[in-house]
Design a protein around this motif. Sequence first.
Motif, mmCIF file in Angstrom:
data_model
loop_
_atom_site.group_PDB
_atom_site.id
_atom_site.type_symbol
_atom_site.label_atom_id
_atom_site.label_comp_id
_atom_site.label_asym_id
_atom_site.label_seq_id
_atom_site.Cartn_x
_atom_site.Cartn_y
_atom_site.Cartn_z
ATOM 1 N N GLN A 58 9.033 -7.121 78.818
ATOM 2 C CA GLN A 58 9.340 -6.328 77.631
ATOM 3 C C GLN A 58 9.673 -7.266 76.480
ATOM 4 O O GLN A 58 10.438 -8.214 76.645
ATOM 5 C CB GLN A 58 10.526 -5.396 77.911
ATOM 6 N N GLU A 59 9.096 -7.004 75.347
ATOM 7 C CA GLU A 59 9.381 -7.817 74.159
ATOM 8 C C GLU A 59 10.708 -7.361 73.556
ATOM 9 O O GLU A 59 10.804 -6.279 72.972
ATOM 10 C CB GLU A 59 8.249 -7.677 73.133
ATOM 11 N N ILE A 60 11.733 -8.152 73.726
ATOM 12 C CA ILE A 60 13.055 -7.842 73.191
ATOM 13 C C ILE A 60 13.507 -9.023 72.337
ATOM 14 O O ILE A 60 13.483 -10.171 72.801
ATOM 15 C CB ILE A 60 14.082 -7.594 74.320
ATOM 16 N N ASP A 61 13.906 -8.755 71.124
ATOM 17 C CA ASP A 61 14.459 -9.794 70.270
ATOM 18 C C ASP A 61 15.944 -9.913 70.590
ATOM 19 O O ASP A 61 16.787 -9.240 69.994
ATOM 20 C CB ASP A 61 14.250 -9.444 68.787
ATOM 21 N N TRP A 62 16.257 -10.767 71.549
ATOM 22 C CA TRP A 62 17.626 -10.877 72.033
ATOM 23 C C TRP A 62 18.592 -11.375 70.962
ATOM 24 O O TRP A 62 19.816 -11.221 71.106
ATOM 25 C CB TRP A 62 17.683 -11.796 73.258
ATOM 26 N N LEU A 63 18.073 -11.951 69.892
ATOM 27 C CA LEU A 63 18.934 -12.492 68.843
ATOM 28 C C LEU A 63 19.111 -11.533 67.671
ATOM 29 O O LEU A 63 19.764 -11.866 66.682
ATOM 30 C CB LEU A 63 18.374 -13.832 68.354
ATOM 31 N N ASP A 64 18.554 -10.334 67.790
ATOM 32 C CA ASP A 64 18.707 -9.331 66.740
ATOM 33 C C ASP A 64 20.166 -8.864 66.695
ATOM 34 O O ASP A 64 20.736 -8.467 67.715
ATOM 35 C CB ASP A 64 17.776 -8.148 67.030
ATOM 36 N N GLU A 65 20.763 -8.897 65.514
ATOM 37 C CA GLU A 65 22.174 -8.549 65.369
ATOM 38 C C GLU A 65 22.397 -7.210 64.672
ATOM 39 O O GLU A 65 23.519 -6.695 64.674
ATOM 40 C CB GLU A 65 22.905 -9.635 64.569
ATOM 41 N N ALA A 66 21.370 -6.636 64.080
ATOM 42 C CA ALA A 66 21.546 -5.468 63.207
ATOM 43 C C ALA A 66 21.982 -4.238 63.999
ATOM 44 O O ALA A 66 21.346 -3.854 64.976
ATOM 45 C CB ALA A 66 20.240 -5.175 62.471
ATOM 46 N N ILE A 67 23.066 -3.614 63.561
ATOM 47 C CA ILE A 67 23.525 -2.367 64.167
ATOM 48 C C ILE A 67 24.380 -1.615 63.153
ATOM 49 O O ILE A 67 25.142 -2.216 62.395
ATOM 50 C CB ILE A 67 24.328 -2.617 65.467
ATOM 51 N N ASP A 68 24.227 -0.305 63.114
ATOM 52 C CA ASP A 68 24.986 0.555 62.200
ATOM 53 C C ASP A 68 25.865 1.469 63.042
ATOM 54 O O ASP A 68 25.371 2.268 63.845
ATOM 55 C CB ASP A 68 24.014 1.382 61.339
ATOM 56 N N LEU A 69 27.162 1.353 62.862
ATOM 57 C CA LEU A 69 28.093 2.151 63.657
ATOM 58 C C LEU A 69 28.236 3.582 63.167
ATOM 59 O O LEU A 69 28.744 4.434 63.912
ATOM 60 C CB LEU A 69 29.474 1.493 63.669
ATOM 61 N N LYS A 70 27.809 3.859 61.963
ATOM 62 C CA LYS A 70 27.983 5.207 61.423
ATOM 63 C C LYS A 70 27.217 6.219 62.280
ATOM 64 O O LYS A 70 26.026 6.080 62.515
ATOM 65 C CB LYS A 70 27.534 5.255 59.962
ATOM 66 N N GLY A 71 27.920 7.228 62.738
ATOM 67 C CA GLY A 71 27.329 8.245 63.599
ATOM 68 C C GLY A 71 27.363 7.895 65.068
ATOM 69 O O GLY A 71 27.011 8.736 65.910
ATOM 70 N N MET A 72 27.791 6.692 65.392
ATOM 71 C CA MET A 72 27.848 6.296 66.791
ATOM 72 C C MET A 72 29.116 6.848 67.440
ATOM 73 O O MET A 72 30.213 6.732 66.886
ATOM 74 C CB MET A 72 27.799 4.769 66.936
ATOM 75 N N ARG A 73 28.971 7.442 68.608
ATOM 76 C CA ARG A 73 30.100 7.978 69.370
ATOM 77 C C ARG A 73 30.463 6.972 70.460
ATOM 78 O O ARG A 73 29.642 6.685 71.339
ATOM 79 C CB ARG A 73 29.742 9.318 69.986
ATOM 80 N N ILE A 74 31.667 6.454 70.395
ATOM 81 C CA ILE A 74 32.108 5.440 71.356
ATOM 82 C C ILE A 74 33.296 5.975 72.139
ATOM 83 O O ILE A 74 34.320 6.359 71.558
ATOM 84 C CB ILE A 74 32.484 4.119 70.651
ATOM 85 N N GLY A 75 33.158 6.026 73.445
ATOM 86 C CA GLY A 75 34.233 6.495 74.300
ATOM 87 C C GLY A 75 35.278 5.421 74.521
ATOM 88 O O GLY A 75 34.947 4.237 74.678
ATOM 89 N N LEU A 76 36.518 5.815 74.533
ATOM 90 C CA LEU A 76 37.626 4.914 74.845
ATOM 91 C C LEU A 76 38.216 5.354 76.179
ATOM 92 O O LEU A 76 38.796 6.440 76.279
ATOM 93 C CB LEU A 76 38.685 4.950 73.740
ATOM 94 N N MET A 77 38.062 4.525 77.199
ATOM 95 C CA MET A 77 38.523 4.849 78.546
ATOM 96 C C MET A 77 39.719 3.965 78.893
ATOM 97 O O MET A 77 39.581 2.740 79.035
ATOM 98 C CB MET A 77 37.399 4.628 79.565
ATOM 99 N N LEU A 78 40.880 4.580 79.012
ATOM 100 C CA LEU A 78 42.107 3.843 79.330
ATOM 101 C C LEU A 78 42.636 4.184 80.717
ATOM 102 O O LEU A 78 43.610 3.576 81.174
ATOM 103 C CB LEU A 78 43.177 4.133 78.274
ATOM 104 N N ASP A 79 42.010 5.138 81.372
ATOM 105 C CA ASP A 79 42.386 5.537 82.725
ATOM 106 C C ASP A 79 41.161 5.374 83.610
ATOM 107 O O ASP A 79 40.130 6.007 83.381
ATOM 108 C CB ASP A 79 42.868 6.996 82.730
ATOM 109 N N ALA A 80 41.265 4.492 84.627
ATOM 110 C CA ALA A 80 40.123 4.249 85.505
ATOM 111 C C ALA A 80 39.974 5.322 86.567
ATOM 112 O O ALA A 80 38.960 5.364 87.267
ATOM 113 C CB ALA A 80 40.255 2.885 86.169
ATOM 114 N N GLY A 81 40.968 6.165 86.740
ATOM 115 C CA GLY A 81 40.888 7.234 87.727
ATOM 116 C C GLY A 81 41.488 6.875 89.068
ATOM 117 O O GLY A 81 41.822 7.757 89.860
#
Length: 464
Positions: free
Chosen positions: A241-264
């Motif tokens: 697969q052609e992946i540009d591993w050095l690509d840094e571009a990312i926009d966090l706006k609209g991204m949903r990120i879970g915060l997990m503080l309890d492992a269960g």
Amino acid sequence: MTDLLTLTIRELVAAYSAKTLSPEEYWQAVEARVEAFEPAVQALYLYDPESARAQALASTERWQRGAPLGPLDGIPVTLKELIATEGQPVPLGTAAVDLVPAAADAPIAARMREDGAVIFAKTTCPDYGMLSSGLSSFHPLSRNPWDLSQNPGGSSAGAAAAGAAGFGPLHIGTDIGGSVRLPAGWCGLFGFKPSHGRIPVDPYYVGRCAGPMTRCVDDAAYAMQTLSRPDWRDGTSLPPQEIDWLDEAIDLKGMRIGLMLDAGCGFAPEPEVRDAVIAAAKRFEAAGAEIIEVGPVMTRAMLDGLDVFWRSKFWGDIAPLSEEKRRRILPYIYEWAEGGAHVSGVDAVKGFGQTIEMRKTCGALFTRVDAVLSPVNPTVSYPADWASPTNDPHKPFEHIAFTVPWNMSEQPAASINCGFSESGMPIGLQIVGPRFADLTVLKLSRLFESWTGRIGNWPTPPRL
């Protein structure tokens, strides 16, 4: 010499290309650091400076001709002892194994040689890679360079210790329940466990991955262009697969990120760990992401089922050994494995079935979020001579509940430093992405590193 050890892989390659630094000169700096620090940390196995000098000379000549073999030509690298290299034994960290030379390079070793990397040593691990510790019945006790009285974690113990000690920019570990991320977290490194099959491994095992352990995200990303090339020996190896591993571009706006503080299940995060992870999540929130507190994906039944399966599987591996050889195994691990001696086939299969349950809960969580943040290690540190953070073979996996589900769900996950405890020990933040979204995890990690800065006060060799 010390200044050279702060260079990233990209900076080294640029200097090689410009002929302002040679692989020979850089190796001299690494060799001097190993000579100064290795007696204290005991990170290496089969260390061969003479071979490294010859490899560095050959690389220097290639760079002088303008004909490097690949992107890692002249870059010193260590491989975890479990990764076979042709002609060298693979003791699996235990005194119970006969030292028989490997017939061929494992996929990772083969890729490194193809690209001209300077393989100068293997790194230590505990018996059969079955501990989060630098304790082994075969290798000397590996220690954490940040505090020699403390454990580097494991099972990629030597890789983590070597990285924190400054033995070159790139160290490759393996990970079946957190064995790249856990020691990376305890030693301040960036540790990357990619999607299952992204880096081919041989022999294959359920959940087993390999990944780079480095002092910065860029070095791990740079190495992925070599490590991720497919290999037929791993039946789960992903297609090219052609992946540009050095690509840094990312926009966090609209991204949903879970915060997990309890492992269960298992250990709850210590206050310093919890606070550092919450502070990291707030940085992502300030940059535009929506932070959503999420519950655990693990249960006690899952962790205990995995324990039953692993015990029975491992007992089956060592049962053919003579009693004398079995008794050479680290007592902690042997006592744990004996618990599998009387597990029925039905119960072993039920235990394995809990890995499927982990996959289900992880998949369900990622229908609601795009990424997850959590602690890597719930504890700040533990003594160097302990076999695990519990030091109790009857409770061996209380510390892996944040890391192991992502092995079973085959998702990419990374550990990146997010602060230090009052005692001066590193604290790791885990960043998890959807299956095959390896580049997303690297981009989120780069972004976080850009906010916090790279560690600048790495440990220095003690005066012995």
